[in-house]
Write a protein that holds these residues in place. Sequence first.
Motif, short mmCIF file in Angstrom:
data_model
loop_
_atom_site.label_atom_id
_atom_site.label_comp_id
_atom_site.label_asym_id
_atom_site.label_seq_id
_atom_site.Cartn_x
_atom_site.Cartn_y
_atom_site.Cartn_z
N THR A 293 54.93 32.61 14.75
CA THR A 293 55.31 34.14 15.04
C THR A 293 54.32 35.12 14.44
O THR A 293 53.94 34.80 13.28
CB THR A 293 56.63 34.45 14.75
OG1 THR A 293 56.94 34.30 13.34
CG2 THR A 293 57.69 33.42 15.47
N GLY A 294 54.45 36.20 14.70
CA GLY A 294 53.59 37.36 14.10
C GLY A 294 54.13 37.52 12.65
O GLY A 294 53.23 37.60 11.53
N GLN A 295 55.53 37.37 12.09
CA GLN A 295 56.05 37.46 11.22
C GLN A 295 55.56 36.26 10.29
O GLN A 295 55.17 36.47 9.04
CB GLN A 295 57.57 37.51 11.32
CG GLN A 295 58.46 37.76 10.30
CD GLN A 295 57.89 39.11 9.47
OE1 GLN A 295 57.55 39.95 10.14
NE2 GLN A 295 57.91 39.16 8.06
N GLU A 296 55.69 35.25 10.90
CA GLU A 296 55.25 33.78 10.10
C GLU A 296 53.46 34.09 9.74
O GLU A 296 53.30 33.85 8.53
CB GLU A 296 55.36 32.67 10.82
CG GLU A 296 56.78 32.29 10.79
CD GLU A 296 57.06 31.14 12.15
OE1 GLU A 296 57.97 30.38 11.92
OE2 GLU A 296 56.13 31.01 12.97
N GLN A 297 52.89 34.52 10.79
CA GLN A 297 51.41 34.45 10.32
C GLN A 297 51.10 35.62 9.09
O GLN A 297 50.33 35.44 8.18
CB GLN A 297 50.66 35.02 11.50
CG GLN A 297 49.08 35.37 11.32
CD GLN A 297 48.35 35.61 12.50
OE1 GLN A 297 48.41 34.79 13.27
NE2 GLN A 297 47.63 36.82 12.64
N LEU A 298 51.85 36.62 9.24
CA LEU A 298 51.87 37.66 8.27
C LEU A 298 52.07 37.14 6.77
O LEU A 298 51.25 37.44 5.80
CB LEU A 298 52.72 38.82 8.51
CG LEU A 298 52.54 39.97 7.61
CD1 LEU A 298 51.11 40.72 7.43
CD2 LEU A 298 53.52 41.18 7.96
N GLN A 299 53.05 36.35 6.60
CA GLN A 299 53.49 35.80 5.63
C GLN A 299 52.58 34.87 5.07
O GLN A 299 52.22 35.03 3.85
CB GLN A 299 54.99 35.07 5.70
CG GLN A 299 55.78 35.03 4.59
CD GLN A 299 57.05 34.19 5.01
OE1 GLN A 299 57.20 33.00 5.46
NE2 GLN A 299 58.15 34.97 5.01
N ILE A 300 52.05 34.08 5.97
CA ILE A 300 51.02 33.19 5.17
C ILE A 300 49.57 33.98 4.70
O ILE A 300 49.04 33.65 3.79
CB ILE A 300 50.51 32.08 6.47
CG1 ILE A 300 51.92 31.38 6.67
CG2 ILE A 300 49.36 31.30 5.97
CD1 ILE A 300 51.51 30.45 8.09
N THR A 301 49.28 34.84 5.59
CA THR A 301 48.36 36.05 5.11
C THR A 301 48.39 36.38 3.78
O THR A 301 47.38 36.44 2.98
CB THR A 301 48.00 36.77 6.03
OG1 THR A 301 47.83 36.58 7.56
CG2 THR A 301 46.96 37.76 5.84
N LYS A 302 49.64 36.80 3.59
CA LYS A 302 50.14 37.36 2.10
C LYS A 302 49.86 36.31 1.02
O LYS A 302 49.36 36.41 -0.02
CB LYS A 302 51.30 37.86 2.15
CG LYS A 302 51.42 39.40 2.99
CD LYS A 302 53.08 39.78 2.95
CE LYS A 302 53.02 40.98 3.87
NZ LYS A 302 54.59 41.35 3.88
N ILE A 303 50.40 35.04 1.25
CA ILE A 303 50.17 34.02 0.26
C ILE A 303 48.97 33.68 0.04
O ILE A 303 48.64 33.58 -0.80
CB ILE A 303 51.28 32.79 1.00
CG1 ILE A 303 52.61 33.23 1.01
CG2 ILE A 303 50.90 31.50 0.02
CD1 ILE A 303 53.34 31.94 1.34
#
Length: 643
Positions: A293-303
């Motif tokens: 999901t967009g949310q998951e992708q964003l989270q991984i991008t931040k990590i």
Amino acid sequence: MDVKYLDLLAKKYDSEEEVATEIIHLESILDLPKGTEHFVSDLHGEYQAFQHVLRNGSGNVKMKIADVFKGELSEAEMNEFATLIYYPEEKIKLVKSTFTSKEELREWYEKTIARMLRLISRSSSKYTRSKIRKALPQQFVYIVEELLYKKDEVEDKKEYYEKILERTIAFGQADKLIIGLAYTTQRLVVDHLHVVGDIYDRGPDPHKIMDTLIHYHSLDIQWGNHDVLWIGAYAGSKVCLANIIRICARYNNLDIIEDAYGINLRPLLNLAEKYYGDNPPFRPKRTDDDQLTGQEQLQITKIHQAIAIIQFKLESPIIKRRPCLRMEDRLLLERVDYGNNEVTIHGKTYPIENGCFATVDPDDPTALLDEEQQVIDKLLFSVQHSEKLTRHMKFLMKKGSLYLKYNGNLLIHGCIPLEEDGSMKEMDIEGTSYAGRELLDVFERYVRDSFARPEETDDFATDMIWYLWTGENSSLFGKREMTTFERYFIQDKATHKERKNPYYSLREDEGMCRRMLEEFDLDPEQGRIINGHTPVKEIDGEDPIKAEGKMIVIDGGFSKAYQSTTGIAGYTLLYNSYGMQLVAHQHFNSKEDVLTKETDVLSVKRLVNEELVRKKVRETNNGEKLKQDIESLHRLREHRYMT
Ligand SMILES: O=P(O)(O)OC[C@H]1O[C@](O)(COP(=O)(O)O)[C@@H](O)[C@@H]1O
Ligand SMILES: [Mn+2]
């Protein structure tokens, strides 16, 4: 010979008859044809594809089926039979669902078990009975041995064998027997497996590959740069640890860290949420199977950003405290002009794109924030206390080494660092200069030393593991420098290039390969170098067999991420008593495809060499060991029983 040793041996063989029997047994093994060696490399977490190659023995199962059944079974029947050997549990289910009567099923059982026994009989012809016994399904050893060694011509025994089969089926044991026999076949077609490095990173399931290897009957591992990175993380190197997490984030594989190894990423996530936002070069690479999901992708991008910055910061103190590594060029955070958003590398200044330096203090750019320090400390604690990772890393240490001399060949993942002129590249380590084999030996000592003391995080040995991942003279990396920073932050592609060690052009030359074999005390007439690490670009016409066959490169790229550059899905190598064959594998779709369409992607075989006389165990590493055992037994006989 040491009398104590003989006394110990006498406990095992405590009569003259036993000693004599063992000598005869071992001597007979020496004259058997050598077992089949199977070489694979650069598995990169691709468990399914690896499983397939393992189960079909790089085409060896099919070859044996053809040997036995050609002319008797149709192509389609042979393919179906092969699939049953690869995936017995699933295939049995599928086959059974097509039957409408018990009678049909019974016939299939009888026919199938008989065929499997014939196949096993052929596949085991070069093994001793005791070795075959070890490979048989343990709960059925008695039954299988009876059936296997039956002689059809003995009429009155025929009924007896039929009875055994009939009872096995009647007692509902046929499925289990077939499954057991399938695994026996898989095991018999390959005697020994060599994994020439890079089990970890990029793909989703390195932990499953490790579990498979742990249960494999006979293998060795030559560490790849990615494997050593994981070893380093476990051995206490925080910078190695930051790297493995960064790579998992980059390939959307954080599940490996969290779910497979049970390492808590919550503190890292909290830090990431606080300081980072979306940033294109840090978005995870997507594969077809990813459903983010967009949310998951964003989270991984931040990590991904949070751990990359921690990594860059952690590199600096190592480079500074270890001048002998000569890595000052990589002090990049210190070369950034934070006001103008530029970085100067090798004297040239480039604009920074997509910078994410919220935690970087321009006056002290490599200082970790307290929060960052805590995150990495907690991660290290979790890593070193993960039960599964501990098991996997210990296994890597036990079965692995930096290089291996095996049956006259040199197995090595990366390279032997060379100068342009073909001389062995020297490296000065703590005041002593090393090159060639000595350099590799000293590298390995550091790995083992660091692993033995995981509580030491900043000592020389631990820093050396990181050097093996990324240093210019590393036999595993084999490139001038790793341009990770440049690839994230600089547009100019010229800065992304990682210049390879001259080894990679010189290895095309036969004379050079011969010299390298000699450096390792191997016979250049007989030996070959088996390499992984650099994907062979078949697409561009690159040949995996180099230097008149003295050099064989088997990284064709199991890694899906690299298949578009290689054009194929990996090479493997088989070395049996008749010679060596290189197998090129086409892209592996899925197990389901194999099961339903029998698409056991045709592997193209190429002969590397043919032995003029069939090679025997006597001429192998194992043969050498057996000869020593025989020698000891003779001594025991003299010492104990003949005086
Ligand atoms: O493809 P990615 O994830 O950007 O990784 C590239 C990095 O991997 C390396 O190629 C090392 O990995 P390999 O051993 O698989 O080649 C580095 O040289 C390079 O910097
Ligand atoms: Mn590699």
